[in-house]
Design an enzyme around this catalytic site. Structure first.
Site, PDB file in Angstrom:
ATOM      1  N   ASP A   1       0.855  -1.190   0.000  1.00 12.18           N
ATOM      2  CA  ASP A   1       0.000   0.000   0.000  1.00 12.18           C
ATOM      3  C   ASP A   1       0.899   1.251   0.000  1.00 12.18           C
ATOM      4  OD1 ASP A   1      -2.275   1.600   0.309  1.00 12.18           O
ATOM      5  OD2 ASP A   1      -2.389   1.294   2.478  1.00 12.18           O
TER       6      ASP A   1
ATOM      7  N   GLU B   1       2.669   5.061  -3.918  1.00 13.20           N
ATOM      8  CA  GLU B   1       2.613   6.014  -5.058  1.00 13.20           C
ATOM      9  C   GLU B   1       3.920   6.794  -5.220  1.00 13.20           C
ATOM     10  OE1 GLU B   1       0.174   5.567  -2.807  1.00 13.20           O
ATOM     11  OE2 GLU B   1      -0.964   4.334  -4.199  1.00 13.20           O
TER      12      GLU B   1
ATOM     13  N   ASP C   1      -9.046   3.589  -2.472  1.00  9.88           N
ATOM     14  CA  ASP C   1     -10.024   3.974  -1.448  1.00  9.88           C
ATOM     15  C   ASP C   1     -11.307   4.556  -2.030  1.00  9.88           C
ATOM     16  OD1 ASP C   1      -8.101   3.125   0.299  1.00  9.88           O
ATOM     17  OD2 ASP C   1      -7.376   5.137   0.772  1.00  9.88           O
TER      18      ASP C   1
END
Ligand code: MIG
Length: 794
Positions: A403, A406, A479
């Site tokens: 997770d 980015e 999300d």
């Protein structure tokens, strides 16, 4: 070089081509200063690179692109007074001498794709180097698709999009950029499709007729103009070409195609065990359980919170005995803490990213102040892979969830531009490495999970990624929100990811943020049952999101569709194999299924799932059905065998216990019995559902051990079924390839839709007993030998 003075910036163009040179499959065209390289990668794929000052950069890519080369059947170049033409078996690539403009034509002389301004560049006033542009004409009736996880309409015409991976909590339909960076798009016009893969990892932009109606352009804030043209003409072939170029995954473990249950967070151990127990007592199938960040000690990666999980190994192995694979989250941020061995080692070995002036890149995420490994350094990746020994080999964890890669940083969003990266030996700033950071993290994770989990197949899931990430990992869409609109977005995103080379994808079922109604949850799980990655996840603080959280009525329905997924497992596995083997996307937008029918170009709810199925999710509250468009051919409604002709709109009767689901006439669909998890029991038989058709039709079933690597050494079986019939007779023929012999003993086949009352039945020339299962629906049951060659019913 030609210079045209713009108001804000100065655009520069290549000028006259003075000479050319051929080296094998590569052609070079030399302007006064600029050089164009044209590399023919296959009969259908051509790569273009420009060096504005004649000097190319290092030819390196994190997608597999540069090494890719297929056998070429035909390659030639002809020169005339004002142009060069590079000729392949399927294409003619015309390059004008005047301005190095490129047009690509098919063998009928139709223009597939042509430069408008073509390649040009501007000085990057702030950061140096060039902003590299390419603009091309939008052909009449052209539709544009692709770009990974964008949440907007499938057809991107009229829009401008950006690739710069970003943590987009609670994104909207209009949000851009999102988590993933997939610089690949597809054009479709005049029943001809092609793709452009712009292999440049800098912040990049795609304008599909947003600024100027009939022009599309793509540009990046640095690096080279370096793109691949990929010919179809079938849009599915374009995706296959792109996926072959950027790489296909290995087969996942079969259990990874089962149902996954996740939440932020299941802890302590007692809760984890009780959730798993609930699944088994309520008889809701489930194959995996996730531990989100709270399992760690102070969010330190590769540690356990011993208050919550005193004996992780024991818990993981107890769960495993009950069929649950444990999957844990690992983020990139490493807590700044001198007493934390992972931190200390990375610090000592100089593995963390640094700012331009030599200080460490420090940013705050869940653990507080963190440093971040430079995953673009091969040595760091190897070290990172090694860290999984404890989790995978010692504790028995089966999968890892990456997770925040980015990379996401609280307050400042991501790394500043000046952060330095190794980029596999060609050091650069974050401007170039940002879009590949998440993919390199997933890659290192995959190496570790694979190594320490051997001989089992690894499972990795990542939120960010660049082209080629599909070789290492599955993905989810991030999300999202518990709303009908977000279910619509998930339907789009998973289709778009599939046609962007990433078939192993899914959304947080029910929505991550907020709590769905029981109805929304059920509709979403119906759709998720047909996505390769099938997981419920929620942020937990808003309310429970287990299949039983919405009361008995909805629990029953959720169970029904999770069970359905397990019945469809051998079909989903076959579809996955077609992706692994040919690069064929698992989800197929209706436009791609039937691109000869332009009616499909304006539709996006209908989705092909593999070769034989079509779904069209219900994405609205309080309805009992919906209209949808069926592509050409004959289809059966899965729930009652009603037959429909494609090429028109039909009404699907779909109260809450049905998703609109259609099967192609002639299909042979494999079904497993309902099981609580993969491998729960030995299979006695494989169920085949065979759908009558009077035209010949082919279906495939792929099988292997479901785990391990035997399949790469011939331990697989590919079965081909050819069906066909008349008003009085129906034939099913089987042939098979590969040496894998599945554990079940026979096929139990149900024949649907026979237009006659059968009188006799034979298998390989011998009389065979049959049973009438349902007189009204004319459902016939026969048991078949696994190795049967020919079944005839008349
Ligand atoms: O800042 O680990 O998208 O799936 O549950 C939030 C907690 C961090 C974001 C992920 C989500 C995950 C959550 N994470």
């Amino acid at each position: 070089m030609n210079v045209s003075q713009g108001v804000v910036a100065m655009q520069q163009f290549p000028d006259l081509i003075l000479s050319s040179k051929r080296e094998g499959n590569n052609f070079y065209f030399f302007c006064t200063e600029t050089t164009l390289e044209v590399c023919v990668k296959s009969d259908k794929i051509i790569r273009f690179r420009f060096a504005p000052e004649g000097k190319f950069m290092r030819d390196f890519s994190y997608s597999t692109a540069p090494e890719y080369q297929e056998k070429i059947q035909l390659l030639d170049m002809v020169e005339s007074e004002d142009q060069y033409i590079v000729i392949t078996k399927y294409l003619e690539c015309v390059i004008t001498k005047k301005s190095a403009h490129i047009s690509i034509l098919d063998k009928n002389g139709m223009v597939i794709c042509e430069d408008e301004k073509g390649y040009h560049w501007e000085d990057h006033k702030q950061y140096g180097g060039e902003i590299v542009f390419c603009s091309k004409k939008i052909q009449s009736g052209e539709h544009l698709f692709g770009l990974g996880d964008k949440p907007t309409d499938l057809n991107l015409r009229g829009k401008r999009m950006e690739l710069w991976g970003k943590d987009t909590y609670g994104f909207l339909k209009t949000s851009d950029p999102l988590y993933k960076n997939i610089p690949f798009f597809i054009g479709l016009h005049h029943k001809t499709a092609y793709g452009i893969f712009f292999d440049n990892s800098f912040r990049s932009f795609y304008d599909f007729g947003f600024e100027r109606k009939n022009v599309y352009s793509f540009w990046a804030h640095g690096g080279e103009m370096n793109y691949y043209f990929i010919y179809g003409p079938d849009p599915l072939q374009v995706v296959e070409g792109y996926t072959n170029l950027t790489g296909k995954p290995e087969m996942p473990p079969l259990w990874a195609l089962g149902y996954h249950q996740c939440k932020w967070s299941y802890y302590p151990e007692k809760l984890v065990r009780s959730v798993c127990n609930e699944f088994r007592t309520r008889k809701i199938p489930c194959d995996s359980i996730y531990l989100d960040i709270d399992y760690m000690d102070g969010f330190r990666c590769f540690t356990w919170n011993k208050d919550y999980f005193p004996n992780p190994k024991k818990m993981v192995s107890d769960l495993a005995e009950d069929g649950f694979k444990t999957i844990v989250i690992i983020d990139p941020g490493i807590k700044v803490d001198k007493n934390y061995s992972v931190y200390k080692e990375a610090l000592d070995k100089d593995y963390f990213c640094k700012r331009m002036d030599g200080t460490l890149m420090k940013g705050s995420v869940w653990p507080g102040a963190c440093n971040f490994p430079d995953f673009t350094n091969p040595e760091v990746r190897e070290w990172w892979a090694g860290l999984f020994k404890g989790l995978i080999e010692d504790v028995g964890v089966k999968g890892v969830w990456n997770d925040m890669n980015e990379p996401a940083v609280f307050e400042i969003e991501t790394f500043p531009y000046d952060v330095r990266h190794d980029y596999d030996g060609d050091s650069c700033s974050h401007r170039k490495a940002h879009n590949v950071y998440g993919m390199q993290m997933a890659r290192a994770t995959y190496e570790g999970v694979k190594k320490f989990g051997a001989p089992s197949r690894p499972f990795v899931i990542t939120r960010s990624g660049y082209s080629g990430v599909q070789r290492y990992s599955s993905v989810w869409t991030g999300d999202n929100i518990a709303s009908w609109e977000h279910m619509w977005i998930a339907n789009i995103q998973c289709q778009r990811l599939s046609i962007s080379g990433i078939s192993f994808c899914g959304s947080d079922i029910g929505g991550f943020i907020e709590t769905p109604t029981g109805e929304l949850y059920v509709r979403w799980i119906q759709m998720g049952a047909f996505h390769a990655f099938f997981r419920t996840h929620s942020s937990g603080d808003h309310g429970d999101q287990e299949p039983w959280s919405f009361g008995p009525e909805y629990e029953e329905l959720a169970r029904k569709f999770i069970e359905l997924r397990y019945q469809f497992l051998p079909y989903m596995y076959t579809t996955f194999w077609q992706y692994v083997n040919n690069g064929t996307p698992m989800l197929r937008p209706i436009t791609f299924l039937d691109f000869n029918d332009t009616e499909t170009y304006f539709r996006q709810d209908e989705v092909g799932v593999g070769e034989q199925l079509l779904i069209c999710p219900i994405m609205q509250a309080g309805v009992d059905g919906r209209w949808l468009y069926l592509p050409e051919g004959k289809w059966y409604y899965y729930w009652d065998d009603e037959q429909f002709h494609g090429g028109m709109e039909v009404w699907a009767e779909a109260p809450l216990d049905r998703i609109p689901l259609y099967v192609r006439a002639g299909a042979v669909l494999p079904h497993y019995p309902v099981m609580q998890y993969v491998g729960e029991f030995k299979l006695e038989e494989l169920f085949l559902h065979i759908y009558y058709n009077n035209k010949p039709h082919t279906s495939t079933i792929y099988e292997d051990a479901g785990d391990g690597y035997g399949y790469q050494n011939g331990e697989f079986a590919v079965k081909t079924f050819n069906t066909g019939g008349s008003d009085t007779k129906f034939t099913v023929q089987q042939s098979s390839e590969g040496k894998f012999d599945p554990e079940y003993g026979y096929y139990e086949a149900t024949i649907h839709g026979l237009p006659f009352e059968p009188e006799g039945c034979s298998m390989d020339g011998e009389k065979l007993d049959f049973e009438i299962l349902d007189k009204e629906r004319n459902l016939i049951k026969v048991n078949l030998k696994k190795a049967f060659k020919k079944l005839v019913i008349s």
